[in-house]
Design an enzyme around this catalytic site. Structure first.
Site, PDB file in Angstrom:
ATOM      1  N   GLU A  81       0.890  -1.177   0.000  1.00  0.00           N
ATOM      2  CA  GLU A  81       0.000   0.000   0.000  1.00  0.00           C
ATOM      3  C   GLU A  81       0.916   1.211   0.000  1.00  0.00           C
ATOM      4  O   GLU A  81       1.479   1.568   1.042  1.00  0.00           O
ATOM      5  CB  GLU A  81      -0.897  -0.011   1.242  1.00  0.00           C
ATOM      6  CG  GLU A  81      -1.869  -1.182   1.318  1.00  0.00           C
ATOM      7  CD  GLU A  81      -3.076  -1.011   0.398  1.00  0.00           C
ATOM      8  OE1 GLU A  81      -3.349   0.126  -0.037  1.00  0.00           O
ATOM      9  OE2 GLU A  81      -3.739  -2.021   0.118  1.00  0.00           O
TER      10      GLU A  81
HETATM   11  N1  LIG Z   1      -1.472   3.332   0.287  1.00  0.00           N
HETATM   12  C1  LIG Z   1      -1.701   3.552   1.569  1.00  0.00           C
HETATM   13  O1  LIG Z   1      -2.634   3.032   2.158  1.00  0.00           O
HETATM   14  C2  LIG Z   1      -0.796   4.454   2.355  1.00  0.00           C
HETATM   15  C3  LIG Z   1      -1.200   4.862   3.621  1.00  0.00           C
HETATM   16  C4  LIG Z   1      -0.378   5.694   4.355  1.00  0.00           C
HETATM   17  C5  LIG Z   1       0.824   6.108   3.860  1.00  0.00           C
HETATM   18  N2  LIG Z   1       1.196   5.719   2.617  1.00  0.00           N
HETATM   19  C6  LIG Z   1       2.450   6.213   2.080  1.00  0.00           C
HETATM   20  O2  LIG Z   1       3.479   6.081   3.059  1.00  0.00           O
HETATM   21  C7  LIG Z   1       4.418   7.118   2.924  1.00  0.00           C
HETATM   22  C8  LIG Z   1       4.641   7.796   4.252  1.00  0.00           C
HETATM   23  O3  LIG Z   1       4.846   6.889   5.273  1.00  0.00           O
HETATM   24  P1  LIG Z   1       6.288   6.598   5.888  1.00  0.00           P
HETATM   25  O4  LIG Z   1       7.139   7.810   5.770  1.00  0.00           O
HETATM   26  O5  LIG Z   1       6.090   5.999   7.239  1.00  0.00           O
HETATM   27  O6  LIG Z   1       6.820   5.497   4.882  1.00  0.00           O
HETATM   28  P2  LIG Z   1       8.179   4.685   4.928  1.00  0.00           P
HETATM   29  O7  LIG Z   1       8.165   3.837   3.713  1.00  0.00           O
HETATM   30  O8  LIG Z   1       9.355   5.537   5.181  1.00  0.00           O
HETATM   31  O9  LIG Z   1       8.042   3.767   6.256  1.00  0.00           O
HETATM   32  C9  LIG Z   1       6.989   2.824   6.446  1.00  0.00           C
HETATM   33  C10 LIG Z   1       7.467   1.709   7.356  1.00  0.00           C
HETATM   34  O10 LIG Z   1       8.567   1.066   6.723  1.00  0.00           O
HETATM   35  C11 LIG Z   1       9.696   1.006   7.594  1.00  0.00           C
HETATM   36  N3  LIG Z   1      10.902   1.258   6.801  1.00  0.00           N
HETATM   37  C12 LIG Z   1      11.426   2.459   6.446  1.00  0.00           C
HETATM   38  N4  LIG Z   1      12.546   2.295   5.708  1.00  0.00           N
HETATM   39  C13 LIG Z   1      12.717   0.952   5.597  1.00  0.00           C
HETATM   40  C14 LIG Z   1      13.705   0.135   4.940  1.00  0.00           C
HETATM   41  N5  LIG Z   1      14.704   0.679   4.266  1.00  0.00           N
HETATM   42  N6  LIG Z   1      13.573  -1.195   5.016  1.00  0.00           N
HETATM   43  C15 LIG Z   1      12.547  -1.751   5.690  1.00  0.00           C
HETATM   44  N7  LIG Z   1      11.593  -1.038   6.327  1.00  0.00           N
HETATM   45  C16 LIG Z   1      11.677   0.293   6.292  1.00  0.00           C
HETATM   46  C17 LIG Z   1       9.468   2.077   8.632  1.00  0.00           C
HETATM   47  O11 LIG Z   1      10.078   1.668   9.829  1.00  0.00           O
HETATM   48  C18 LIG Z   1       7.954   2.162   8.736  1.00  0.00           C
HETATM   49  O12 LIG Z   1       7.478   1.255   9.719  1.00  0.00           O
HETATM   50  C19 LIG Z   1       3.843   8.052   1.872  1.00  0.00           C
HETATM   51  O13 LIG Z   1       4.441   7.782   0.633  1.00  0.00           O
HETATM   52  C20 LIG Z   1       2.377   7.674   1.842  1.00  0.00           C
HETATM   53  O14 LIG Z   1       1.701   7.985   0.645  1.00  0.00           O
HETATM   54  C21 LIG Z   1       0.427   4.894   1.868  1.00  0.00           C
END
Ligand SMILES: NC(=O)c1ccc[n+]([C@@H]2O[C@H](COP(=O)([O-])OP(=O)(O)OC[C@H]3O[C@@H](n4cnc5c(N)ncnc54)[C@H](O)[C@@H]3O)[C@@H](O)[C@H]2O)c1
Length: 434
Positions: free
Chosen positions: A210
């Site tokens: 997602e």
């Molecule tokens: N489609 C959806 O339902 C939905 C909902 C909410 C947010 N989002 C998207 O999420 C993003 C914002 O959220 P965010 O900043 O928390 O996202 P992110 O991808 O930075 O982090 C999400 C999760 O992934 C983990 N993570 C981060 N880097 C990682 C890596 N290198 N390897 C493994 N795990 C890792 C983090 O610890 C966190 O728990 C935006 O792009 C937003 O559009 C999508």
């Protein structure tokens, strides 16, 4: 870096006992979760206030209520979803019947983001439970108060070998992703989605991703401008624009631009008051890194509205930037904050071409009274989900699978789609012995 081999192993062993499979176990678990949320409501709301300055009203409506609705819908429908499905048998085998059983995957890993730190962690968990799985949940490190409440709530109500919460930084996700899970459900950015998919490929683990992206919002000249302004203001500035399906940018037909922007300004004041910097309930930007990234966008185009910031409390005012072009820096990445760039257009084909040349968006919004305009845009643009004459509301429906396409994600959930995501088809042809 911790090793989570034992946790994953214990969950797989627990799953093998078959306890999570019967309908009653799943119903009891969903009821337990529902009660736990109700019991912890105050703590959850306080944590959301601390992490993102969400008001109780916003926190309840956009985080707790959506999860409770998801649980209620699953409880109402679980029996029908779990029913094995009898299907046709090929005519050349006359003495057989064919059945599809929805089978749990086993042990699911759920990785959640920070923007709706409660809802986006617990909603997938509802699907995992309904599907009869065990689950490990990794909430976001950027919302530690909410992650702490989730962790305690789950620990107090479920054995760790069935549902466990693991808090931690990125390294924790990395360590978890090294282990073998039977399903991975990830919500977050497109870039990290790619990392997750690569890690999943090592064990051939199926994934739901997602993700995010730039979601266009189109206001055509025949739209009801006052209604459009109210609905766009609400959808864009909820949670200070930190919503994956928020309208990322506005495309407006030239002849109604001035009239519309003035109504949008009114609508923003209607929601947050005359001086938004004094509104104690306007959510904050999650951290300094995001605050700096967003502040850099304020140089784009011409400032039409807002633009004030306060680094000491991570505040960015709802802002409208006019005279934006497709090449500006704000148009090159997902904004994910309370800044709305505005591009004017004359002809629909012009914007269809620009949108379809870019990654497929997670959400898509069209404001127009004309069925012809709506149909043209719906047929030309590929996207995950969206609304006509509304914003965000599609995600509240358990009847609409929620998810992205291409760079905005793969797979979907909510309602029956959640159950389907966390189960696979076990297909059986039963033939007579002789
Ligand atoms: N489609 C959806 O339902 C939905 C909902 C909410 C947010 N989002 C998207 O999420 C993003 C914002 O959220 P965010 O900043 O928390 O996202 P992110 O991808 O930075 O982090 C999400 C999760 O992934 C983990 N993570 C981060 N880097 C990682 C890596 N290198 N390897 C493994 N795990 C890792 C983090 O610890 C966190 O728990 C935006 O792009 C937003 O559009 C999508």
């Amino acid at each position: 870096m911790e090793n989570y081999e034992n946790l994953a192993k214990r969950q797989r062993t627990f799953f093998k006992t078959g306890q999570t499979k019967p309908m009653q176990y799943r119903i009891d678990s969903l009821n337990t979760l529902q009660n736990a949320i109700n019991t912890n409501e105050k703590e959850i709301l306080a944590a959301l206030r601390k992490d993102l300055n969400k008001s109780e009203t916003e926190g309840y409506a956009s985080e707790i209520k959506l999860v409770l609705e998801e649980i209620k819908y699953s409880l109402e429908n679980l029996k029908a979803w779990m029913e094995p499905k009898n299907v046709e048998t090929p005519v050349f085998i006359t003495d057989a019947s064919s059945v599809i059983y929805p089978e749990p995957y086993g042990d699911a890993l759920i990785i959640a983001p920070w923007n709706y730190p409660f809802q986006l962690a617990i909603s997938p968990l509802v699907g995992a439970i309904a599907g009869g799985n065990c689950a490990v949940l990794k909430p976001s490190e950027f919302t530690p108060a909410t992650s702490g409440v989730i962790s305690k709530m789950i620990r107090d109500n479920f054995p760790e070998e069935y549902i466990a919460v693991v808090e931690g930084e990125v390294e924790t996700s990395t360590a978890l992703l090294k282990e073998k899970f039977d399903y991975i459900f990830f919500t977050g950015s497109t870039n990290v989605g790619k990392v997750v998919m690569e890690a999943a490929s090592k064990h051939l683990t199926p994934v739901t991703l997602e993700l995010g992206g730039k979601s266009p919002c189109i206001v055509h000249s025949d739209a009801d401008l006052a209604t459009a302004a109210k609905r766009i203001a609400r959808g864009k500035f909820l949670n200070a624009g930190q919503t994956c399906v928020a309208p990322d940018y506005l495309l407006i037909q030239r002849d109604v631009k001035d009239q519309f922007l003035s109504k949008l300004k009114e609508a923003i004041h209607g929601l947050y008051g005359e001086d938004i910097s004094k509104n104690p309930d306007f959510p904050k930007i999650v951290n300094e890194k995001q605050f700096n990234r967003l502040s850099a966008f304020l140089d784009n185009g011409n400032l039409y509205f807002g633009g004030r910031t306060d680094a000491s409390r991570q505040f960015i005012e709802p802002t409208i930037l006019d005279q934006i072009t497709w090449d500006d820096s704000i148009m090159q990445e997902e904004i994910f904050g309370p800044i709305l760039p505005v591009i004017v257009y004359d002809d629909l084909n012009e914007i269809i071409e620009e949108i379809t040349n870019r990654p497929k968006p997670l959400a898509f919004y069209v404001f127009s009274e004309s069925k012809e305009v709506q149909d043209e845009l719906l047929s030309q643009v590929s996207f995950g989900g969206g609304c006509i004459n509304e914003t965000l509301a599609h995600l509240t429906s358990p009847y609409l699978p929620f998810g992205g396409v291409g760079e905005s994600g793969m797979g979907s959930y909510h309602g029956k789609a959640s159950f389907d995501t966390f189960t696979h088809h076990k297909s059986v042809l039963k033939r007579k012995a002789e």
